[in-house]
Design a protein around this motif. Structure first.
Motif, PDB file in Angstrom:
ATOM      1  N   LYS A  19      -7.355  -2.531 -12.258  1.00 31.73           N
ATOM      2  CA  LYS A  19      -6.104  -1.903 -11.784  1.00 31.73           C
ATOM      3  C   LYS A  19      -5.235  -2.924 -11.047  1.00 31.73           C
ATOM      4  CE  LYS A  19      -8.156   2.696 -11.007  1.00 31.73           C
ATOM      5  NZ  LYS A  19      -8.650   3.583  -9.938  1.00 31.73           N
ATOM      6  N   VAL A  20      -5.894  -3.716 -10.215  1.00 31.70           N
ATOM      7  CA  VAL A  20      -5.157  -4.703  -9.424  1.00 31.70           C
ATOM      8  C   VAL A  20      -4.436  -5.671 -10.356  1.00 31.70           C
ATOM      9  CG1 VAL A  20      -5.454  -6.712  -7.895  1.00 31.70           C
ATOM     10  CG2 VAL A  20      -6.574  -4.521  -7.338  1.00 31.70           C
ATOM     11  N   LEU A  21      -5.166  -6.154 -11.388  1.00 31.02           N
ATOM     12  CA  LEU A  21      -4.557  -7.083 -12.334  1.00 31.02           C
ATOM     13  C   LEU A  21      -3.341  -6.448 -13.002  1.00 31.02           C
ATOM     14  CD1 LEU A  21      -6.171  -9.588 -14.695  1.00 31.02           C
ATOM     15  CD2 LEU A  21      -4.611  -7.909 -15.697  1.00 31.02           C
ATOM     16  N   ASN A  22      -3.501  -5.222 -13.465  1.00 32.30           N
ATOM     17  CA  ASN A  22      -2.380  -4.545 -14.127  1.00 32.30           C
ATOM     18  C   ASN A  22      -1.168  -4.407 -13.203  1.00 32.30           C
ATOM     19  OD1 ASN A  22      -3.651  -4.265 -16.583  1.00 32.30           O
ATOM     20  ND2 ASN A  22      -4.642  -2.337 -15.981  1.00 32.30           N
ATOM     21  N   ILE A  23      -1.460  -4.086 -11.961  1.00 33.51           N
ATOM     22  CA  ILE A  23      -0.362  -3.933 -10.991  1.00 33.51           C
ATOM     23  C   ILE A  23       0.364  -5.263 -10.796  1.00 33.51           C
ATOM     24  CG2 ILE A  23       0.139  -3.567  -8.527  1.00 33.51           C
ATOM     25  CD1 ILE A  23      -2.148  -1.401  -8.618  1.00 33.51           C
ATOM     26  N   PHE A 218      -1.049  -2.237  -0.804  1.00 32.44           N
ATOM     27  CA  PHE A 218      -1.735  -1.252  -1.660  1.00 32.44           C
ATOM     28  C   PHE A 218      -2.991  -0.735  -0.988  1.00 32.44           C
ATOM     29  CE2 PHE A 218       0.324  -0.825  -5.761  1.00 32.44           C
ATOM     30  CZ  PHE A 218       1.254  -1.861  -5.728  1.00 32.44           C
ATOM     31  N   THR A 219      -3.077   0.578  -0.943  1.00 29.51           N
ATOM     32  CA  THR A 219      -4.217   1.223  -0.317  1.00 29.51           C
ATOM     33  C   THR A 219      -4.669   2.353  -1.238  1.00 29.51           C
ATOM     34  OG1 THR A 219      -4.855   2.473   1.641  1.00 29.51           O
ATOM     35  CG2 THR A 219      -2.512   2.413   1.136  1.00 29.51           C
ATOM     36  N   VAL A 274       4.078   0.954   1.356  1.00 28.50           N
ATOM     37  CA  VAL A 274       2.695   1.408   1.262  1.00 28.50           C
ATOM     38  C   VAL A 274       2.534   2.109  -0.079  1.00 28.50           C
ATOM     39  CG1 VAL A 274       0.920   2.878   2.305  1.00 28.50           C
ATOM     40  CG2 VAL A 274       2.611   1.749   3.763  1.00 28.50           C
ATOM     41  N   LYS A 275       1.588   1.610  -0.924  1.00 26.53           N
ATOM     42  CA  LYS A 275       1.451   2.182  -2.261  1.00 26.53           C
ATOM     43  C   LYS A 275      -0.021   2.437  -2.584  1.00 26.53           C
ATOM     44  CE  LYS A 275       4.059   0.732  -5.735  1.00 26.53           C
ATOM     45  NZ  LYS A 275       5.146   1.630  -6.191  1.00 26.53           N
ATOM     46  N   PRO A 280      -0.216   3.667  -9.117  1.00 26.47           N
ATOM     47  CA  PRO A 280       0.801   2.674  -8.735  1.00 26.47           C
ATOM     48  C   PRO A 280       2.230   3.067  -9.080  1.00 26.47           C
ATOM     49  CG  PRO A 280      -0.501   1.888 -10.604  1.00 26.47           C
ATOM     50  CD  PRO A 280      -1.143   3.156 -10.143  1.00 26.47           C
ATOM     51  N   THR A 281       2.416   4.063  -9.930  1.00 34.27           N
ATOM     52  CA  THR A 281       3.800   4.449 -10.246  1.00 34.27           C
ATOM     53  C   THR A 281       4.387   5.372  -9.183  1.00 34.27           C
ATOM     54  OG1 THR A 281       2.981   6.245 -11.621  1.00 34.27           O
ATOM     55  CG2 THR A 281       3.507   4.174 -12.751  1.00 34.27           C
ATOM     56  N   ALA A 282       3.536   5.937  -8.348  1.00 33.86           N
ATOM     57  CA  ALA A 282       4.053   6.755  -7.239  1.00 33.86           C
ATOM     58  C   ALA A 282       4.879   5.845  -6.334  1.00 33.86           C
ATOM     59  CB  ALA A 282       2.912   7.384  -6.454  1.00 33.86           C
ATOM     60  N   PRO A 283       6.005   6.349  -5.827  1.00 34.10           N
ATOM     61  CA  PRO A 283       6.892   5.473  -5.037  1.00 34.10           C
ATOM     62  C   PRO A 283       6.290   4.998  -3.716  1.00 34.10           C
ATOM     63  CG  PRO A 283       7.653   7.756  -4.971  1.00 34.10           C
ATOM     64  CD  PRO A 283       6.539   7.707  -5.969  1.00 34.10           C
TER      65      PRO A 283
END
Lengths: 453, 453
Positions: A19-23, A218-219, A274-275, A280-283
């Motif tokens: 997930k981190v890589l994709n973000i 990111f949390t 803060v995401k 990750p698409t949530a604002p």
């Protein structure tokens, strides 16, 4: 250009690494990545940092540390295996860790700091390796090489101002930089860690030094909520929050960030977003200096329990120079810190966290106030909750206090205390602890409930 | 047994003397009568005490004081003539006054005190003479003979504790005792006057020493009003007021009594009854320790103008030990006293009377706070009014704050500040000075207006 920080739960498993890589790759502006050590995978799991602390302590005490070393490596090995990284990499980490644990333990705090910091350091190397394995131009960067200099205070290091200029030069380096959070180096070249939430601090320092456009943190939550979700189900999410609002909210039970973590970003005027790594698409929630869009006078409601109030009254107190000072001096003798000291004409109350006093200290203190200050009346009220209504628009808004007090009155909650106007962005109510939930719900409904038309 | 005190306006003319006599003889318990010097008969009139002060100052400066001596005596002569008292009495007063003015002026303050005090002294003698002329067993009693000993502070004498026991022995003296207010004697036998409202102080000391059942304080109003009659016409009269309530009301513009005047009565647990010499059958207002009958949560509303608020905010202020102290130290350097220091998380406001600072001092202070304390923001808000809602029942009353804030909101008044709960008997609102009248009216109507059924 953005600085992106990922917390421990965002890097606890191989799946989270993906997930981190994709973000990171989804936005070319995400050039600087700060990483924590692997966190918990499930509730009863142990964080790598906690394993390392135990390991360091055993080593200092001359006890067998093999099992703990194995437990630490197991975490990295699991991730590396699942991500199909070469086995040699973990062997290297193993070698480095053993070398670290064999160092001089004379200065215990320094030793502990170096071992603690290795959790982030190994993880940053692992993330870089993983990114490279996927053909991404990414490299691990050591805080030492980056010139992140800190004061010589183990476990509570402070960034040295000269670091910022050096960090700025990192902008020239091509590719994605993976940077371990939580620590820097002293002028003597020793590792020193920051206080709690140290990776948040590293991110904020990098954002400042690099003059980033945004600091993404990111949390594992979608946003900061407008009220404690344990009290109100599915509360409204906060889109934008000023630094001042965040501070007021974090005071009373809203632990958005560790107090000092964001100072470097705050001072540089950088917005923090803060995401959620898992969505990750949530604002998310933006922490800003100035807020444009408004959603009513109140953006959040925080509350905290466990306060007490010492009430002192003395006829003609307000003519007595130094009364307040003498009162606070008695508390200081017992090492007791206080939150507020609202005063009337002939009376003063001291609001403090009640876990600072046992029954005997309390009796002692009340007795001393009575006899030494010749007070007419001294009494203590236990089990108070403070409720904080927070919002930048509050000051300009006629009727906010009326709405809040009416909501409390309608809910049958007696207000023990109101403090409004001392802060421009908050209004504080004191109520009995037993009424806390009822009070918070009533205020939430007044300001946030969507009334069906 | 009651101690009865008559103020200057109650003893300004022969007609007033008649009223005083009727009041005293109508109740056999009225045994101790404390008198002021003759006050004003009409708005532009000059009080005898003020004439005496001018006379003493002229004497000290070696200027001609004849006219002033004549003006003083004229007041007593007018009263004595109308009351048909023998001319020899005024001749005696004249002789005594000349003797007094011929005394040593080396110690100016002592001289001034002795001359000032003679206004009450001559009046007490005149009242005694008048009572005797009507066949009443009454006698003048000097504070010296009574043993009313005070500290050696001209114009601000403090009663010495040993006085109380001596005063108690006066109970054995038959008949009515007429006692001059405003002064006592030092251990060296010199006259020393009390501070402002000195006759109220004498009455309270006598009430304490004599263990009186009641201290009746006769003035020229029927009662203490629940609100300033200049703002609300014909407001409700207050029947009973606790000492605490009186203190809170007197703070913000309600000058019921000089602050310290009632301390001796307060300490002895004696009720004070404020009554009107011109309407003695009116019940007046009682100042009591505990109040039984209640008339709603609010007994009075006071307000005062001319405040300003210095607002200081600094990110993470609440982590900075001593910030508040350093802030107040700056104000102290300018000799500025403050009323309240309500605090938020990262901000603190200092509320003070704005007439203490001119434009330059103000600029100086704001600048110093900004630079020396590294504050993020420092600003000042001028022209604030403080409104005080006072009542012993307030604390137990759910909804009082809601009613008050709603009344203000409905009147379109923005609340700059609320301070509730620090005092058990009051709630304070800060509003812009321009809204003061509107705000007070709105609150009065909410809590006092009789709604026609």
């Amino acid at each position: 250009m953005k600085v992106v920080k990922f917390g421990g739960s965002s890097l606890a498993t191989a799946a989270q690494f993906e997930k981190v890589l994709n973000i990171v790759v989804s936005d070319p502006a995400r050039k600087f990545v700060v990483v924590s050590a692997p966190g918990k995978r499930f509730v009863q799991d142990i964080k790598v940092t906690d394993l390392l602390i135990e390991c360091a302590e055993k080593t200092i005490n001359g006890e067998n540390n093999h099992e703990l070393i194995e437990a630490v490596l197991e975490r990295y090995r699991n991730i590396a295996d699942e991500l199909k990284l070469p086995i040699e990499f973990i062997q290297e980490l193993h070698k480095d860790l053993l070398e670290l644990l064999n160092r001089d333990i004379t200065n215990k705090n320094r030793f502990l700091d170096a071992v603690k910091a290795s959790g982030e350091d190994m993880n940053a190397k692992l993330v870089a390796k993983f990114f490279q394995s996927r053909g991404i131009d990414a490299s691990y960067f050591s805080p030492k090489d980056a010139g992140l200099l800190v004061s010589d205070e183990s476990g509570n290091a402070q960034v040295l101002p000269e670091s910022y200029e050096r960090l700025y030069t990192l902008r020239k380096i091509p590719g994605i930089i993976i940077f371990p959070g939580f620590f820097g180096y002293t002028k003597n070249g020793e590792v020193a860690t920051f206080s709690r939430s140290g990776s948040d601090i590293t991110g904020a320092i990098l954002a400042n030094g690099l003059k980033a456009d945004l600091y993404e943190n990111f949390t594992d939550v979608d946003a900061v909520y407008s009220v404690n979700p344990m009290i109100v189900h599915h509360p409204v999410e906060i889109r934008e929050l000023t630094y001042r609002e965040m501070r007021e909210l974090s005071y009373a039970g809203f632990s958005v960030f560790h107090d000092e973590a964001l100072i470097p970003a705050f001072r540089a005027g950088i917005t923090v977003n803060v995401k959620n790594t898992n969505n990750p698409t949530a604002p998310g929630t933006k922490i800003v200096h100035k807020r444009d869009n408004t959603n009513g006078p109140v953006v959040g409601i925080a509350s905290d329990k466990g306060f007490c109030s010492i009430y002192v009254s003395k006829y003609l107190m307000n003519r007595e120079v130094g009364f307040g000072r003498k009162l606070l001096a008695i508390l200081e003798e017992y090492g007791i810190s206080y939150e507020h000291t609202p005063s009337g004409i002939d009376d003063i109350s001291v609001i403090l966290r009640q876990n600072q006093m046992d029954q005997y200290t309390e009796q002692d203190i009340l007795e001393r106030i009575k006899t030494e200050l010749l007070a007419d009346e001294v009494k203590i009220e236990h089990d108070l909750a403070l409720i904080m209504l927070v919002g930048e628009e509050m000051k300009q808004n006629v009727g906010t206090a009326a709405r809040a007090t009416k909501a409390l009155a309608n809910a049958g909650v007696n207000i023990e205390m109101i403090n409004q106007g001392s802060s421009e962005v908050s209004m504080m109510f004191g109520v009995k602890q037993a009424s806390e939930r009822k009070a918070v719900k009533a205020i939430y409904e007044e300001f946030f409930a969507v009334v069906p038309v």
